[in-house]
Enzyme design. Structure first.
Site, PDB file in Angstrom:
ATOM      1  N   LYS A 112       3.139  -4.111  42.244  1.00  0.00           N
ATOM      2  CA  LYS A 112       2.090  -3.716  42.438  1.00  0.00           C
ATOM      3  C   LYS A 112       1.803  -3.275  44.182  1.00  0.00           C
ATOM      4  O   LYS A 112       1.415  -2.338  43.835  1.00  0.00           O
ATOM      5  CB  LYS A 112       0.306  -5.274  41.975  1.00  0.00           C
ATOM      6  CG  LYS A 112       0.723  -5.825  40.179  1.00  0.00           C
ATOM      7  CD  LYS A 112      -0.713  -6.463  41.015  1.00  0.00           C
ATOM      8  CE  LYS A 112      -0.932  -6.548  39.051  1.00  0.00           C
ATOM      9  NZ  LYS A 112      -2.772  -7.874  39.375  1.00  0.00           N
ATOM     10  N   LYS A 194       4.358  -4.879  29.881  1.00  0.00           N
ATOM     11  CA  LYS A 194       4.143  -4.945  28.816  1.00  0.00           C
ATOM     12  C   LYS A 194       2.829  -4.667  28.957  1.00  0.00           C
ATOM     13  O   LYS A 194       2.346  -3.855  29.893  1.00  0.00           O
ATOM     14  CB  LYS A 194       3.432  -6.806  29.575  1.00  0.00           C
ATOM     15  CG  LYS A 194       2.840  -6.362  31.149  1.00  0.00           C
ATOM     16  CD  LYS A 194       2.540  -8.008  31.968  1.00  0.00           C
ATOM     17  CE  LYS A 194       1.193  -7.996  32.601  1.00  0.00           C
ATOM     18  NZ  LYS A 194       0.812  -8.797  33.111  1.00  0.00           N
ATOM     19  N   LYS A 197      -4.570  -4.309  31.917  1.00  0.00           N
ATOM     20  CA  LYS A 197      -5.507  -3.248  32.321  1.00  0.00           C
ATOM     21  C   LYS A 197      -5.348  -1.807  33.258  1.00  0.00           C
ATOM     22  O   LYS A 197      -5.323  -1.107  32.773  1.00  0.00           O
ATOM     23  CB  LYS A 197      -6.238  -4.565  32.850  1.00  0.00           C
ATOM     24  CG  LYS A 197      -6.990  -5.756  32.240  1.00  0.00           C
ATOM     25  CD  LYS A 197      -7.868  -6.310  33.117  1.00  0.00           C
ATOM     26  CE  LYS A 197      -7.457  -7.576  32.895  1.00  0.00           C
ATOM     27  NZ  LYS A 197      -7.205  -8.622  34.272  1.00  0.00           N
TER      28      LYS A 197
END
Ligand code: AQP
Length: 325
Positions: A112, A194, A197
């Site tokens: 991230k 994966k 969102k």
């Protein structure tokens, strides 16, 4: 006394079928056998910039999703993280025993933070400590999460063991509960990644609130591997992922799914998967609309009241052990 489970999701973006199959579905199945506590982790959401009005709305919308998925407020405690100030207090305490090195090893921070540690927020770096605090505050036995949270769970266990060793037995050391199937649902556009969102490509995720047309289009456009058999096969991650979604939504065994599609091609399989997904999400989406703001707030306020009692007791013993208060 029943063992206790704790878990949560962030009110960021839209929840997808991966969040449901990897986490929420298991919460619902476990709530009959465990004392269950489910949190909407809005303090985690602000580790990345959020629009305040959208965050406020997303927080209540996520409560609707929990309820629509089948989390039952008569059986489980549902609350918003920021309504229980002990989460942030314990996080500070644990940050004083956590080590830079162990946080630097967290792969989610690397992903991230996009490798830019100079610009990445400090909250993004210390996020796993807040997650440890969430879990340890409730003397949790079991934490049902997806595969991506396994490393954070290990850190939580390490922090609990270190605290117990240095200050005396205080925390229960929690166990992860990671489902055998569905722990890491992959992107429909890239089965190496994966489903997420925050994926820039919305075609990679089936969102729980997608309409039937969108779901059907996304499934039809999903990438496939070479070969034609509809089987579980580690060397063919795309079909394995789609078949896993089919299996979990229908409740069939793996063998039943493979037998069901024997001799059929991708076209037939995708049509059926789209139908199953649309049919599954239809009643779910109707339930999401059932809760007005007033009844939602009443559920969350009762949940927070209950959570605060447990959290306050844990924090009291932590401070006592450390010589604070
Ligand atoms: N792809 C997935 N497959 C199975 N389980 C998953 N979870 C997340 N993605 C998958 C599990 O869902 C729960 C709630 O997740 P979260 O709200 O804490 O957010 P996350 O793990 O950061 O999920 P996302 O979708 O990937 O969001 P972004 O893009 O914001 O990072 C957790 O138990 C998680 O394991």
């Amino acid at each position: 006394m029943r063992e206790r489970i704790f878990s949560g999701a962030q009110p960021t973006g839209q929840l997808h079928i991966g969040n449901y199959l990897g986490a929420l579905k298991n919460w619902v199945e476990l709530q009959d056998d465990y004392e269950s506590i489910f949190c909407i982790v809005n303090l985690h959401a602000i580790t990345l910039p959020q629009d305040p009005a959208s965050l406020r709305k997303a927080t209540l919308d996520l409560a609707r999703i929990y309820l629509a998925a089948g989390v039952d407020p008569a059986k489980s405690t549902i609350f918003i993280q920021s309504d229980v100030p002990q989460h942030a207090e314990l996080a500070w305490t644990l940050s004083c025993i956590a080590r830079m090195g162990e946080l630097e090893r967290m792969t989610q921070f690397k992903d991230k933070g996009k490798g830019n540690t100079e610009r990445a927020g400090v909250g993004l770096f210390t996020y796993p400590i807040l997650m440890a605090s969430d879990i340890l505050l409730y003397q949790t036995d079991l934490v049902p999460v997806g595969q991506d949270q396994k490393q954070h769970l290990e850190l939580t266990r390490d922090l609990a063991e270190r605290f117990n060793r240095d200050y005396g037995e205080t925390f229960k050391v929690p166990e992860p509960y990671i489902p055998k199937a569905g722990a890491s649902i992959k992107s429909l556009q890239d089965p190496e990644k994966k489903m997420s969102k925050s994926d820039e490509n919305a075609n990679g995720s089936i969102f729980l609130l997608d309409d039937p047309d969108t779901i059907t289009k996304k499934i039809k456009r999903a990438v496939t591997d070479s070969g034609t058999d509809i089987t579980f096969d580690e060397t063919r991650p795309a079909i394995t992922n789609l078949l896993t979604i089919f299996q979990l939504l229908t409740g069939k065994t793996g063998e039943e799914c493979v037998a069901h599609f024997e001799g059929k091609g991708y076209g037939h399989f995708k049509t059926e998967l789209a139908e199953v997904t649309v049919e599954f999400l239809k009643p779910f989406q109707a339930r999401v609309k059932e809760y007005d703001e007033e009844s939602l707030k009443a559920i969350l306020s009762a949940g927070a009241e209950k959570a605060r009692q447990i959290a306050a007791e844990t924090l009291r013993s932590v401070y006592k052990q450390m010589g604070i208060n």
